[in-house]
Write a protein that holds these residues in place. Sequence first.
Motif, PDB file in Angstrom:
ATOM      1  N   THR B 282       0.878  -1.189   0.070  1.00  0.00           N
ATOM      2  CA  THR B 282      -0.222   0.136   0.201  1.00  0.00           C
ATOM      3  C   THR B 282       1.004   1.198   0.209  1.00  0.00           C
ATOM      4  N   LEU B 283       2.031   1.230   0.794  1.00  0.00           N
ATOM      5  CA  LEU B 283       2.857   2.451   0.882  1.00  0.00           C
ATOM      6  C   LEU B 283       3.690   2.512  -0.483  1.00  0.00           C
ATOM      7  N   ALA B 284       3.914   1.321  -1.181  1.00  0.00           N
ATOM      8  CA  ALA B 284       4.594   1.619  -2.214  1.00  0.00           C
ATOM      9  C   ALA B 284       3.749   2.169  -3.321  1.00  0.00           C
ATOM     10  N   PHE B 285       2.334   1.973  -3.310  1.00  0.00           N
ATOM     11  CA  PHE B 285       1.734   2.730  -4.464  1.00  0.00           C
ATOM     12  C   PHE B 285       1.612   4.068  -4.017  1.00  0.00           C
ATOM     13  N   ILE B 286       1.415   4.518  -2.687  1.00  0.00           N
ATOM     14  CA  ILE B 286       1.414   5.875  -2.186  1.00  0.00           C
ATOM     15  C   ILE B 286       2.652   6.560  -2.739  1.00  0.00           C
ATOM     16  N   LEU B 287       3.692   6.142  -2.679  1.00  0.00           N
ATOM     17  CA  LEU B 287       5.046   6.612  -2.898  1.00  0.00           C
ATOM     18  C   LEU B 287       5.085   6.833  -4.368  1.00  0.00           C
ATOM     19  N   ALA B 288       4.415   5.792  -5.346  1.00  0.00           N
ATOM     20  CA  ALA B 288       4.741   5.987  -6.548  1.00  0.00           C
ATOM     21  C   ALA B 288       3.839   7.258  -7.346  1.00  0.00           C
ATOM     22  N   ASN B 289       2.587   7.277  -6.337  1.00  0.00           N
ATOM     23  CA  ASN B 289       1.906   8.344  -6.862  1.00  0.00           C
ATOM     24  C   ASN B 289       2.419   9.783  -6.339  1.00  0.00           C
ATOM     25  N   MET B 290       3.439   9.927  -5.650  1.00  0.00           N
ATOM     26  CA  MET B 290       4.032  11.167  -5.346  1.00  0.00           C
ATOM     27  C   MET B 290       4.276  11.923  -6.748  1.00  0.00           C
ATOM     28  N   ILE B 291       4.632  11.420  -7.857  1.00  0.00           N
ATOM     29  CA  ILE B 291       4.996  11.838  -8.957  1.00  0.00           C
ATOM     30  C   ILE B 291       3.905  12.941  -9.606  1.00  0.00           C
ATOM     31  N   HIS B 292       2.614  12.449  -9.121  1.00  0.00           N
ATOM     32  CA  HIS B 292       1.499  13.342  -9.538  1.00  0.00           C
ATOM     33  C   HIS B 292       1.245  14.657  -8.981  1.00  0.00           C
ATOM     34  N   ASP B 293       2.250  14.929  -7.759  1.00  0.00           N
ATOM     35  CA  ASP B 293       1.965  16.236  -7.167  1.00  0.00           C
ATOM     36  C   ASP B 293       3.237  16.872  -7.434  1.00  0.00           C
ATOM     37  N   PRO B 294       3.405  17.789  -8.203  1.00  0.00           N
ATOM     38  CA  PRO B 294       4.721  18.441  -8.684  1.00  0.00           C
ATOM     39  C   PRO B 294       5.368  19.191  -7.450  1.00  0.00           C
ATOM     40  N   ARG B 295       4.801  19.442  -6.184  1.00  0.00           N
ATOM     41  CA  ARG B 295       5.397  20.155  -5.175  1.00  0.00           C
ATOM     42  C   ARG B 295       6.456  19.070  -4.501  1.00  0.00           C
ATOM     43  N   LEU B 296       6.057  17.632  -4.642  1.00  0.00           N
ATOM     44  CA  LEU B 296       6.616  16.644  -3.798  1.00  0.00           C
ATOM     45  C   LEU B 296       8.110  16.341  -4.432  1.00  0.00           C
ATOM     46  N   PRO B 297       9.059  15.881  -3.708  1.00  0.00           N
ATOM     47  CA  PRO B 297      10.111  15.332  -4.056  1.00  0.00           C
ATOM     48  C   PRO B 297       9.947  14.004  -4.886  1.00  0.00           C
ATOM     49  N   ARG B 298      11.011  13.657  -5.690  1.00  0.00           N
ATOM     50  CA  ARG B 298      10.599  12.338  -6.409  1.00  0.00           C
ATOM     51  C   ARG B 298      11.428  11.240  -5.739  1.00  0.00           C
ATOM     52  N   PRO B 299      10.687  10.300  -5.247  1.00  0.00           N
ATOM     53  CA  PRO B 299      11.226   9.305  -4.512  1.00  0.00           C
ATOM     54  C   PRO B 299      12.185   8.297  -5.256  1.00  0.00           C
ATOM     55  N   MET B 300      13.301   7.975  -4.926  1.00  0.00           N
ATOM     56  CA  MET B 300      14.446   7.041  -5.644  1.00  0.00           C
ATOM     57  C   MET B 300      14.584   6.016  -4.598  1.00  0.00           C
ATOM     58  N   GLY B 301      14.989   4.769  -5.157  1.00  0.00           N
ATOM     59  CA  GLY B 301      15.392   3.700  -4.192  1.00  0.00           C
ATOM     60  C   GLY B 301      14.191   2.613  -4.509  1.00  0.00           C
ATOM     61  N   VAL B 302      14.330   1.686  -3.259  1.00  0.00           N
ATOM     62  CA  VAL B 302      13.341   0.492  -3.560  1.00  0.00           C
ATOM     63  C   VAL B 302      11.994   1.039  -2.987  1.00  0.00           C
ATOM     64  N   PHE B 303      10.882   0.777  -3.731  1.00  0.00           N
ATOM     65  CA  PHE B 303       9.685   0.988  -3.433  1.00  0.00           C
ATOM     66  C   PHE B 303       9.114  -0.119  -2.929  1.00  0.00           C
ATOM     67  N   ILE B 304       9.239  -1.433  -3.385  1.00  0.00           N
ATOM     68  CA  ILE B 304       8.824  -2.689  -2.694  1.00  0.00           C
ATOM     69  C   ILE B 304       9.975  -3.746  -2.999  1.00  0.00           C
ATOM     70  N   SER B 305       9.871  -4.697  -1.882  1.00  0.00           N
ATOM     71  CA  SER B 305      10.593  -5.880  -2.018  1.00  0.00           C
ATOM     72  C   SER B 305      10.110  -6.964  -1.366  1.00  0.00           C
ATOM     73  N   VAL B 306       9.367  -7.766  -1.910  1.00  0.00           N
ATOM     74  CA  VAL B 306       8.751  -8.872  -1.179  1.00  0.00           C
ATOM     75  C   VAL B 306       9.051 -10.257  -1.805  1.00  0.00           C
ATOM     76  N   ILE B 307       8.967 -11.143  -1.128  1.00  0.00           N
ATOM     77  CA  ILE B 307       9.379 -12.545  -1.645  1.00  0.00           C
ATOM     78  C   ILE B 307       8.173 -13.532  -1.707  1.00  0.00           C
ATOM     79  N   ARG B 308       8.005 -13.879  -2.935  1.00  0.00           N
ATOM     80  CA  ARG B 308       7.063 -14.872  -3.426  1.00  0.00           C
ATOM     81  C   ARG B 308       7.677 -15.917  -4.161  1.00  0.00           C
ATOM     82  N   PRO B 309       7.121 -17.228  -4.039  1.00  0.00           N
ATOM     83  CA  PRO B 309       7.848 -18.036  -5.003  1.00  0.00           C
ATOM     84  C   PRO B 309       7.708 -17.949  -6.444  1.00  0.00           C
TER      85      PRO B 309
END
Lengths: 615, 344
Positions: B282-309
Amino acid sequence: MAAKKVRTLEDVTIRFAGDSGDGMQLTGTQFTNTVAALGADLSTLPDYPAEIRAPAGTKYGVSGFQVRFGSTEILTPGDVCDVLVAMNPAALVTNLRLLRDGGTIIVNEDGFTEKNLKLANLSSNPLEDGSLTKFSVHRVAISKLTANALSDMNLSPRLVEKTKNFFALGLMYWLYNRPLDQSVRFIEEKFGQKDRDVAEANLRVLKAGYNFGDTTEIFTTRYDVQAAKLPPGKYRSIMGNVATALGLVAAARKSGLDLFLGSYPITPASDILHELSRFKEFGVKTFQAEDEIAAICAAIGASYAGSLGATTTSGPGLALKTEALGLGIMLELPLVVIDVQRGGPSTGLPTKTEQADLLQAVHGRNSEAPLCVLAAATPADCFAMAYEASRIAVKFMTPVICLTDGYLGNGAEPWLIPDVDELPEIPVEFAKDPATFQPYSRDDKTLARPWAIPGTPGLEHRIGGLEKENVTGNISYDPDNHDYMVKIRAAKIQRIAEDIPLQTVEGDESGDLLLVGWGSTYGSVKTAVSRLRAAGRSVSHAHLRYLNPLPRNLGEILRKFKHVLVPEINNGQLVQLLRATYLVDARGFNLVRGLPLSAEEIEERIEEYFGGNHA
Amino acid sequence: MPETIDSAAPAVKYTIRDFQSDQDVRWCPGCGDYSILAQIQRVFPEFNRRKEVYVGVSGIGCSSRFPYYMDIYGIHGIHGRAPAIASGVKLANPDLDVWVATGDGDGLSIGGNHMIHMLRRNINIKVLLFNNQIYGLTKGQYSPTSLLGQITKSTPLGVIDYPFVPVSLALGAGATLVARTMDRDPKHLQEMIRRAENHHGSAFIEIYQNCNVFNDGAFFKFTEKDTRDDNVVYLEHGKPLVFGKQKEKGIRLNGFTPEIVELNSGNASVNDLLVHNEEDSTLAFILANMIHDPRLPRPMGVFISVIRPSYEDQLTQQIARARSKKGEGNLQKLLDGDETWIIQ
């Protein structure tokens, strides 16, 4: 109960027809398996609508299954049928044109309700209006008799209705003097564990149909068909799509490679994917891709990594794979493409058969993009040609397209099962030596480049769709290099002609007329030619299984005949290739109806020729 | 069957040179691709894996020339199809370490379908998406990440397509590792390459890449020294989102909406800030959406890292299970089928 007469027949053609939800394909397949196991020769033709469950009772929802079996050699599923089993009015009227005059109709009279007559656009009931007088009509209350057989089981009316095809099957077993045990085993295996009630109901209804034949006054005669005189050996009944799947598995095993199938579901090819997905213990990897393009691209990637990459499709899918086929040709990797042809263009007639992808297979790519094209002639031949496609792909490091079609894929015939030890060897040698390795060096004999797979130390190399420099495989825009590479890729495909059997001719080696066929018309052409030869006509038959390159003696064969006639289920494709390649005045015979060519039609066309009409 | 690759460490210690091929690099001088190539060649020796296990796969475009310049196994495929080709390579031999180099046109336009399905399957393949918001190799048409209103060769009056956000697309497709980095931040780029290598499953790394010929400076706001600190927020697992030249600003969640707070104003402290959690989708999507608000800084780095088979692990298991249940397949039995009869 008076003992009923038994008459022996040489061959008989039965057509089962009903709603697409009536289980006619299952009924037909069951009958086929039982008949096959008793040693008759046979050929089948499923004929079903594109809709999975079209509205019940309508003409476009009718599903048919024709099986012809006999004690003589059976080459086609029969141009017309002797017996039509019809479950409702729509099934009767849509199939009547396929029943010979004097043929037998067995109808489920309970299906002839006001509603169903209306759905079939009939203003009167054909069972009562005298329109069926030239046939022998047997009215059987199949629905009612089925319900009676199950009256004490407390089943839903829907389930009862669904078992009535087994009544028809049981009745046909009685009429043709066939035992029930194969179908009994089938029902036990399919339903026995899962649902006792369903198994019990189907078994009861199957037996009720059989016993009805025995006790009713309607049928006074039973028929018997003796075993055919086929070459000795172990047989099974096999459908073309199953044979194709087995051919690929066998080739993978004999070559020591893992089989990787990238495929996207498409009628009528999906059954090959279904079959192969069950063979995990053979190391078969099936990958249901997101689309046709991904399917072939994944197969190319797998071949690069050292698997036998294959993809299965039908015409529209082959069109989508076109660009990737070009890549396969450029990369010079083994790749087997199975095209189960269907009616087109565009979506066309998805469930009907056609032979109109030949030119697409041979020529349908941008630029100079030659590859090898093969075609299976019968359902069982799909095994041999899928195997052969794999052998050539690996030996010559090239994509190979193997053409079958809807009729071959879904049709069945007895198959003399090959001994695994006697299948041709498919030797594979991966490059290992960094000192001598060059990605685009070539074998003197085959012109194939070496196969160097990732994981091999010291052979790290890059290949791609850009033009290659001869030997090194580096990118090259040099004009003369491009000219050389275009020609060497073509020459490599031509070298395959040295590796395949010479073309054979059935009948005399020279004469007035040669019929040249390919693919699924084999049985019809052979039947027509044999009949006319017996009548003294100077006509022979050559059936091509190798379409690119063509067999190296084909030109010589063509020139020994005054005329060449090419029957095809397309608007004239092989005939173009023959004319262009050999400058012979070959003529086409083309009917494109989504149906197999019938022997009778071919016979008529040949008679026209001998009647002086050489046009 | 191909022999299993000996995955033991290489006999020699590789250097950057071991991963440089003998081909001349033919990107335009000043192209951001040079940095990306250099960082990969610098980081790969660290992994201490035998060179022959690497396979680079690409489609068409400037970025897709990448495999030619790495001295590893490689396929330069056809436009958009790299994820499909790479899937076949990886499934045929799961021991291989497969990398896809692609761009915003190749990977998100013509090849968008393959990209989302590869990520969805979680095949253990690493994707480097060079995003320059333009078509370079075809000389300057707009791409699916070009900005609204952008003037390009094919949009003289401005782009009227809404762009993809590559990170959002990858998250939506179910990628198990999604990150964003920049060509002009070598250290961070190297770190993201390490994260991709060490991830078991599909990894998607968007790399902001400058096309100095057709879209020069598209990301300078984020990449250049004087503007970077105020316009980029680096994501670190378990750490609050702080940015600014003096680390004087932070990101706080107001409901689901990120907002900037001044840490020196006395109204907010580091304790109020959003703390990054790579495992929270959920947080990953919120961070990804920051791009739509020009006032906000652009996040760099790992948005999500989870393990699935991974797909290939499950496929390998299915084969192993079938073999333990039925034994190694017997071909003659398979050909014979269930019902046979003998003709004498």
